[in-house]
Design an enzyme around this catalytic site. Structure first.
Site, PDB file in Angstrom:
ATOM      1  N   LYS A  86       1.195  -0.480   0.041  1.00  0.00           N
ATOM      2  CA  LYS A  86      -0.460   0.167  -0.012  1.00  0.00           C
ATOM      3  C   LYS A  86       0.894   1.328   0.250  1.00  0.00           C
ATOM      4  CE  LYS A  86      -4.494   0.371   0.172  1.00  0.00           C
ATOM      5  NZ  LYS A  86      -5.361  -0.135  -0.260  1.00  0.00           N
TER       6      LYS A  86
HETATM    7  P1  NAD Z   1     -12.933   7.185  -3.253  1.00  0.00           P
HETATM    8  O1  NAD Z   1     -11.522   8.092  -2.301  1.00  0.00           O
HETATM    9  O2  NAD Z   1     -13.454   7.024  -3.999  1.00  0.00           O
HETATM   10  O3  NAD Z   1     -14.388   7.406  -2.434  1.00  0.00           O
HETATM   11  C1  NAD Z   1     -14.532   8.182  -0.924  1.00  0.00           C
HETATM   12  C2  NAD Z   1     -15.437   7.903  -0.315  1.00  0.00           C
HETATM   13  O4  NAD Z   1     -16.028   7.959   1.091  1.00  0.00           O
HETATM   14  C3  NAD Z   1     -16.264   9.264  -0.950  1.00  0.00           C
HETATM   15  O5  NAD Z   1     -17.128   9.706  -1.050  1.00  0.00           O
HETATM   16  C4  NAD Z   1     -15.735  10.291   0.629  1.00  0.00           C
HETATM   17  O6  NAD Z   1     -16.954  11.576   0.301  1.00  0.00           O
HETATM   18  C5  NAD Z   1     -16.259   9.135   1.522  1.00  0.00           C
HETATM   19  N1  NAD Z   1     -15.615   9.339   2.888  1.00  0.00           N
HETATM   20  C6  NAD Z   1     -14.670   9.810   3.515  1.00  0.00           C
HETATM   21  N2  NAD Z   1     -14.749  10.157   4.828  1.00  0.00           N
HETATM   22  C7  NAD Z   1     -15.725   9.843   5.066  1.00  0.00           C
HETATM   23  C8  NAD Z   1     -16.746  10.001   6.557  1.00  0.00           C
HETATM   24  N3  NAD Z   1     -16.404   9.978   7.705  1.00  0.00           N
HETATM   25  N4  NAD Z   1     -18.302   9.419   6.330  1.00  0.00           N
HETATM   26  C9  NAD Z   1     -18.978   8.993   4.937  1.00  0.00           C
HETATM   27  N5  NAD Z   1     -18.209   9.008   3.741  1.00  0.00           N
HETATM   28  C10 NAD Z   1     -16.734   9.660   3.954  1.00  0.00           C
HETATM   29  O7  NAD Z   1     -12.322   6.007  -2.376  1.00  0.00           O
HETATM   30  P2  NAD Z   1     -12.431   4.138  -2.738  1.00  0.00           P
HETATM   31  O8  NAD Z   1     -12.001   3.751  -3.287  1.00  0.00           O
HETATM   32  O9  NAD Z   1     -14.219   4.330  -2.939  1.00  0.00           O
HETATM   33  O10 NAD Z   1     -12.646   3.761  -1.526  1.00  0.00           O
HETATM   34  C11 NAD Z   1     -13.005   3.089  -0.298  1.00  0.00           C
HETATM   35  C12 NAD Z   1     -13.455   2.565   0.414  1.00  0.00           C
HETATM   36  O11 NAD Z   1     -13.062   1.295  -0.238  1.00  0.00           O
HETATM   37  C13 NAD Z   1     -12.101   2.606   1.208  1.00  0.00           C
HETATM   38  O12 NAD Z   1     -11.324   1.852   2.488  1.00  0.00           O
HETATM   39  C14 NAD Z   1     -10.714   1.757   0.687  1.00  0.00           C
HETATM   40  O13 NAD Z   1      -9.850   1.517   0.527  1.00  0.00           O
HETATM   41  C15 NAD Z   1     -11.682   0.577  -0.013  1.00  0.00           C
HETATM   42  N6  NAD Z   1     -11.414   0.109  -1.283  1.00  0.00           N
HETATM   43  C16 NAD Z   1     -11.085   0.249  -2.248  1.00  0.00           C
HETATM   44  C17 NAD Z   1     -10.746  -0.410  -3.582  1.00  0.00           C
HETATM   45  C18 NAD Z   1     -10.424   0.059  -4.981  1.00  0.00           C
HETATM   46  O14 NAD Z   1     -10.258  -0.290  -6.093  1.00  0.00           O
HETATM   47  N7  NAD Z   1     -10.536   1.535  -5.652  1.00  0.00           N
HETATM   48  C19 NAD Z   1     -10.820  -1.869  -3.104  1.00  0.00           C
HETATM   49  C20 NAD Z   1     -10.379  -2.256  -1.869  1.00  0.00           C
HETATM   50  C21 NAD Z   1     -10.949  -1.834  -1.344  1.00  0.00           C
END
Ligand code: NAD
Length: 419
Positions: free
Chosen positions: A107
């Protein structure tokens, strides 16, 4: 106390200890499995638009290199520190092993609020970060991907920067790129689609007909919005969603396609005010059939765990549930079916693996092929977790993590200890 110590790393350690006890892993074998192989911290200076210079701290942690290159996302957020990145790298290892990918976990990230940068500043920071990482990463050493705060465009800048230094195009250095720059069809949607697919599997397991049920989704970024859309397309009423700007609640179900259009234009849920606004943290305790935390870590603590009113908890985010909350959810496992993060959101890294394979082979698949193979991998992992959980009468998180940890441990034992 280690260089990684902090709340998120400590959580990864506690989770590992539970599994190591369950698997009776001897004390002297634990540190070799748990402690990250390598970590790097870099300072990334950029010129701001106002003529000043700003310096941002960046990190990359490679957890283990036993099964192949490491693989993991890049997070741009103000929470980023070495401990958070190390914990996320460890979780990636258990996840990749659980779904059978030839990778260790990694990461990376930068401590920055990406929304505070102009597009030019964001490009400069992304390129400088990748340039600092060149001695540390490579298509057969460590392959990057997007995570919170990063997107396809940033992956394209990473790929371009790396390629400029190599003197040739090296698309396989990052995944989650735009299709126009060597990405794969279906990667952008892969994590959210995977979450919804596993919700369907869990509903089958519980003999619940998904159509007409209700869902609540925290986080409306890549994972949350696609998971919400897929559930909506399956006839689920998504009654509440939230992001960092607020929450929306409509008992009859929100118009998810319209919300996605709004966020594409405005960048967040803010301003979409036809529905009742709520405190973002409040939506997690709403009664619903499916709860999808898809934002940040540690949002479900022990207090919330005892008041959750969902039937399926689908962890789209990494690490949304604290170890203390796990103890409560374990007791409530007849009421709440947990799809643990390392299984639930693994569709992202599965399709990232497909992207890497396609880039290496210079041979690209149709989207249907990508989705078919993604669901095949997820189904196999889901069934293995269910079988383990039934056989040993354990919580789904224990079953999933045990499979991941056992595979990494098995590979380390087979390879032996060098020199
Ligand atoms: P992103 O940046 O696209 O979206 C994050 C979202 O969370 C945004 O809508 C943001 O406004 C919201 N957010 C942030 N803080 C918040 C809070 N306190 N309360 C409510 N909403 C809040 O990120 P993403 O890629 O969608 O990732 C989200 C999660 O999924 C993370 O934990 C990431 O590690 C995990 N993840 C992502 C992927 C991927 O392919 N993108 C894969 C596996 C896991």
């Amino acid at each position: 106390m280690t260089a990684y110590s902090g709340p998120v790393f400590d959580m990864a350690v506690k989770q590992f200890d539970v599994i190591a006890d369950y698997l009776s892993i001897p004390d002297d074998a634990r540190a070799r499995l748990l402690m990250p192989k390598r970590a790097v911290a870099v300072s990334c200076p950029i010129h701001r638009d106002d003529g000043t210079t700003a310096v941002f701290q960046g990190y990359r942690v490679q957890h283990h290199l036993t099964l192949g290159p490491t693989k993991g996302g890049t997070r741009f957020a103000t929470s980023v520190d070495l401990g958070e990145i190390a914990a996320l790298a460890i979780w990636m290892s258990w996840k990749c092993a659980l779904v059978g990918l030839p990778y260790g976990g990694a990461k990376g990230g930068i401590n920055v609020e990406p929304l505070s940068l102009s597009r030019r500043e964001l490009e400069a920071l992304s390129r400088r970060y990748m340039q600092e990482m060149i001695p540390f990463v490579g298509p057969h050493t460590d392959v990057m991907a997007p995570d919170m705060g990063t997107n396809e465009q940033i992956m394209a800048w990473f790929m371009d920067t790396y390629s400029m230094y190599q003197g040739q195009t090296v698309t396989e250095i990052v995944t989650g790129k735009p299709v126009s720059a060597g990405g794969t069809l279906g990667r952008r949607e892969a994590t959210g689609r995977g979450v919804a697919h596993l919700v369907r599997r869990a509903a089958d397991e519980l003999n619940i007909r998904l159509s007409g049920t209700t869902a609540v989704v925290q986080g409306f970024g890549n994972v949350g919005s696609i998971a919400a859309l897929e559930l909506h397309n399956n006839g689920v009423k998504v009654i509440a969603v939230s992001d960092h700007t607020g929450a929306l609640y409509r008992p009859g179900g929100l118009n998810i396609p319209k919300l996605i259009e709004h966020v594409a234009v405005r960048g967040s849920l803010e301003g979409y005010s036809n529905e009742v606004d709520l405190d973002p943290a409040g939506i997690l305790s709403l009664p619903c059939d499916v709860l999808v935390p898809a934002a940040v870590e540690r949002v479900i603590d022990a207090k919330l765990a005892s008041t959750l009113r969902c039937r399926i908890l689908a962890e789209g985010a990494n690490g949304p549930t604290t170890p203390e909350a796990d103890q409560i959810l374990e007791k409530r496992r007849d009421e709440i079916f947990l799809i643990p993060d390392i299984l639930c959101n693994s569709g992202g890294v599965v399709v990232s693996y497909f992207e890497w394979v396609q880039d290496l082979q210079r041979f690209f698949w149709e989207e249907e092929e990508v989705m078919r193979r993604e669901y095949q991998v997820l189904d196999r992992a889901f069934e293995q977790v269910q079988a383990r959980s039934r056989k040993d009468n354990v919580f789904n998180r224990t079953a999933a993590m045990a499979i991941g940890v056992e595979r990494v441990r098995g590979a380390k034992e087979t390879r032996g200890l060098f020199p």
